[in-house]
Design an enzyme around this catalytic site. Structure first.
Site, PDB file in Angstrom:
ATOM      1  CB  SER A 141      -0.900   0.025   1.241  1.00 13.86           C
ATOM      2  OG  SER A 141      -1.623   1.230   1.278  1.00 13.86           O
ATOM      3  CE1 TYR A 154      -4.885  -2.422   4.427  1.00 13.89           C
ATOM      4  CE2 TYR A 154      -3.526  -0.464   4.068  1.00 13.89           C
ATOM      5  CZ  TYR A 154      -4.253  -1.537   3.567  1.00 13.89           C
ATOM      6  OH  TYR A 154      -4.346  -1.711   2.209  1.00 13.89           O
TER       7      TYR A 154
HETATM    8  N1  LIG Z   1      -8.760  -0.695  -2.330  1.00 15.36           N
HETATM    9  C1  LIG Z   1      -7.796   0.119  -1.921  1.00 15.36           C
HETATM   10  O1  LIG Z   1      -7.966   1.363  -1.865  1.00 15.36           O
HETATM   11  C2  LIG Z   1      -6.444  -0.442  -1.542  1.00 15.36           C
HETATM   12  C3  LIG Z   1      -5.369   0.450  -1.405  1.00 15.36           C
HETATM   13  C4  LIG Z   1      -4.126  -0.053  -1.075  1.00 15.36           C
HETATM   14  C5  LIG Z   1      -3.945  -1.424  -0.888  1.00 15.36           C
HETATM   15  N2  LIG Z   1      -4.998  -2.258  -1.007  1.00 15.36           N
HETATM   16  C6  LIG Z   1      -4.760  -3.699  -0.778  1.00 15.36           C
HETATM   17  O2  LIG Z   1      -5.200  -4.432  -1.900  1.00 15.36           O
HETATM   18  C7  LIG Z   1      -5.662  -5.719  -1.477  1.00 15.36           C
HETATM   19  C8  LIG Z   1      -7.080  -5.924  -1.963  1.00 15.36           C
HETATM   20  O3  LIG Z   1      -7.884  -4.880  -1.448  1.00 15.36           O
HETATM   21  P1  LIG Z   1      -9.384  -4.649  -1.928  1.00 15.36           P
HETATM   22  O4  LIG Z   1      -9.666  -3.218  -1.710  1.00 15.36           O
HETATM   23  O5  LIG Z   1      -9.597  -5.271  -3.241  1.00 15.36           O
HETATM   24  O6  LIG Z   1     -10.149  -5.477  -0.778  1.00 15.36           O
HETATM   25  P2  LIG Z   1     -11.573  -6.174  -0.768  1.00 15.36           P
HETATM   26  O7  LIG Z   1     -12.013  -6.108   0.652  1.00 15.36           O
HETATM   27  O8  LIG Z   1     -12.453  -5.635  -1.844  1.00 15.36           O
HETATM   28  O9  LIG Z   1     -11.224  -7.694  -1.143  1.00 15.36           O
HETATM   29  C9  LIG Z   1     -10.430  -8.466  -0.317  1.00 15.36           C
HETATM   30  C10 LIG Z   1     -10.734  -9.932  -0.593  1.00 15.36           C
HETATM   31  O10 LIG Z   1      -9.893 -10.717   0.266  1.00 15.36           O
HETATM   32  C11 LIG Z   1     -10.676 -11.698   0.900  1.00 15.36           C
HETATM   33  N3  LIG Z   1     -10.079 -12.015   2.195  1.00 15.36           N
HETATM   34  C12 LIG Z   1     -10.057 -11.224   3.309  1.00 15.36           C
HETATM   35  N4  LIG Z   1      -9.449 -11.876   4.311  1.00 15.36           N
HETATM   36  C13 LIG Z   1      -9.079 -13.092   3.818  1.00 15.36           C
HETATM   37  C14 LIG Z   1      -8.446 -14.218   4.390  1.00 15.36           C
HETATM   38  N5  LIG Z   1      -8.057 -14.231   5.677  1.00 15.36           N
HETATM   39  N6  LIG Z   1      -8.225 -15.303   3.618  1.00 15.36           N
HETATM   40  C15 LIG Z   1      -8.617 -15.296   2.325  1.00 15.36           C
HETATM   41  N7  LIG Z   1      -9.245 -14.278   1.741  1.00 15.36           N
HETATM   42  C16 LIG Z   1      -9.476 -13.184   2.481  1.00 15.36           C
HETATM   43  C17 LIG Z   1     -12.063 -11.081   1.043  1.00 15.36           C
HETATM   44  O11 LIG Z   1     -13.069 -12.070   1.214  1.00 15.36           O
HETATM   45  C18 LIG Z   1     -12.180 -10.325  -0.275  1.00 15.36           C
HETATM   46  O12 LIG Z   1     -12.717 -11.124  -1.296  1.00 15.36           O
HETATM   47  C19 LIG Z   1      -5.518  -5.744   0.038  1.00 15.36           C
HETATM   48  O13 LIG Z   1      -4.294  -6.346   0.394  1.00 15.36           O
HETATM   49  C20 LIG Z   1      -5.516  -4.272   0.396  1.00 15.36           C
HETATM   50  O14 LIG Z   1      -4.870  -4.032   1.611  1.00 15.36           O
HETATM   51  C21 LIG Z   1      -6.244  -1.812  -1.338  1.00 15.36           C
END
Ligand SMILES: NC(=O)c1ccc[n+]([C@@H]2O[C@H](COP(=O)([O-])OP(=O)(O)OC[C@H]3O[C@@H](n4cnc5c(N)ncnc54)[C@H](O)[C@@H]3O)[C@@H](O)[C@H]2O)c1
Length: 259
Positions: A141, A154
């Site tokens: 991130s 986080y």
């Molecule tokens: N969306 C953003 O703004 C953003 C920004 C920076 C980083 N990220 C990172 O990108 C990645 C995806 O984020 P997103 O926004 O798509 O999230 P999201 O919440 O839309 O999707 C996350 C997915 O991971 C699954 N998940 C959660 N815990 C789990 C576990 N213990 N085992 C297996 N599956 C699990 C959930 O069921 C979900 O399908 C994450 O690592 C997040 O930290 C997201």
């Protein structure tokens, strides 16, 4: 069965960035192993992939459980015979200041965002070592580097991911395994749009809230993160390892747009 196509294992592929990655790899002709703890979401991704002619399987796993990760790697090998790519994407959020965060918040966040990434890598590494090839892309991130006020745990976990990235790259490069991290900034997923909808805010109105964000004046879209993940995993990035790439519309350089 040994598949000729590339095999991409993607954790957290039930929604958001992980699902976008699954679609990106599928459009490039890869077979996809969808890993998620949410069965309904994961199975829906598999159905969507099959609709576009992709060979895909769903593996239920909570990545914070090492045995679950060993199981998804085993299922991938059993079905396709090899693992070319791992996208360790599954992650969760915890909001609040350090004063508000609890011991349980720390345990939960470290378990999924740090140990879960480690266990996912650990599970696929033996096969990649045997193959003498593989590409691992971790999802970090931007805010792990820039800092911010309301998600300290986080951001700590995502900083840890960058350290793990370097350790893995240093240790397994000699086996032809590359490890890199993509660091997204604010990326608008269904999670955000559903939250906005519950507050009576339309997708367009929600996106408009980011008109001062970064240097491009907008938040990112999951497909834009997936494109960078795909690049890092592809042969186009064959001499890149141990790196992290900010995919953030210029947010992290901290400059203000020229006016
Ligand atoms: N969306 C953003 O703004 C953003 C920004 C920076 C980083 N990220 C990172 O990108 C990645 C995806 O984020 P997103 O926004 O798509 O999230 P999201 O919440 O839309 O999707 C996350 C997915 O991971 C699954 N998940 C959660 N815990 C789990 C576990 N213990 N085992 C297996 N599956 C699990 C959930 O069921 C979900 O399908 C994450 O690592 C997040 O930290 C997201």
């Amino acid at each position: 069965m040994k598949s000729e196509s590339q095999v991409a294992v993607i954790t957290g592929a039930g929604s958001g960035i992980g699902k976008a990655c699954a679609l990106r790899f599928a459009h490039a002709g890869a077979n996809v192993v969808v890993v998620d703890c949410d069965d309904k979401a994961g199975q829906q991704t598999v159905n969507d992939l099959k609709d576009i002619g992709t060979e895909a399987i769903f593996c239920h796993a909570d990545v914070s459980r090492e045995q679950n990760c060993i199981a998804f790697a085993g299922q991938a090998i059993h079905r396709f015979g090899h693992i070319d790519v791992l996208v360790a994407n599954a992650g969760i959020r915890a909001f609040g200041t350090i004063l508000e965060n609890t011991e349980d918040d720390w345990d939960r966040m470290l378990a999924v965002n740090l140990k879960g990434v480690n266990f996912s890598c650990k599970a696929v590494l033996p096969k990649m070592i045997e193959q003498k090839s593989g590409a691992i892309v971790l999802i970090g991130s931007t805010t792990a580097m820039t800092g911010r006020t309301n998600m300290p745990i986080y951001d700590v976990t995502k900083f840890g991911v960058l350290s793990l990235n370097r350790s893995l790259a240093a240790t397994y490069g000699k086996f032809g395994i590359r490890v890199n991290t993509i660091c997204p900034s604010k990326t608008i997923t269904e999670f955000h749009l559903n939250k906005a909808k519950a507050q009576g805010i339309s997708p367009d109105a929600f996106r408009a809230q980011f008109e001062d964000y970064g240097l491009l004046g907008r938040a990112g879209e999951p497909a834009e993160i997936a494109a960078a993940v795909y690049f890092m995993a592809s042969q186009e990035a064959s001499f890149i390892t141990g790196q992290h790439l900010m995919v953030d519309g210029g947010y992290s350089i901290g400059a203000k747009p020229f006016t």
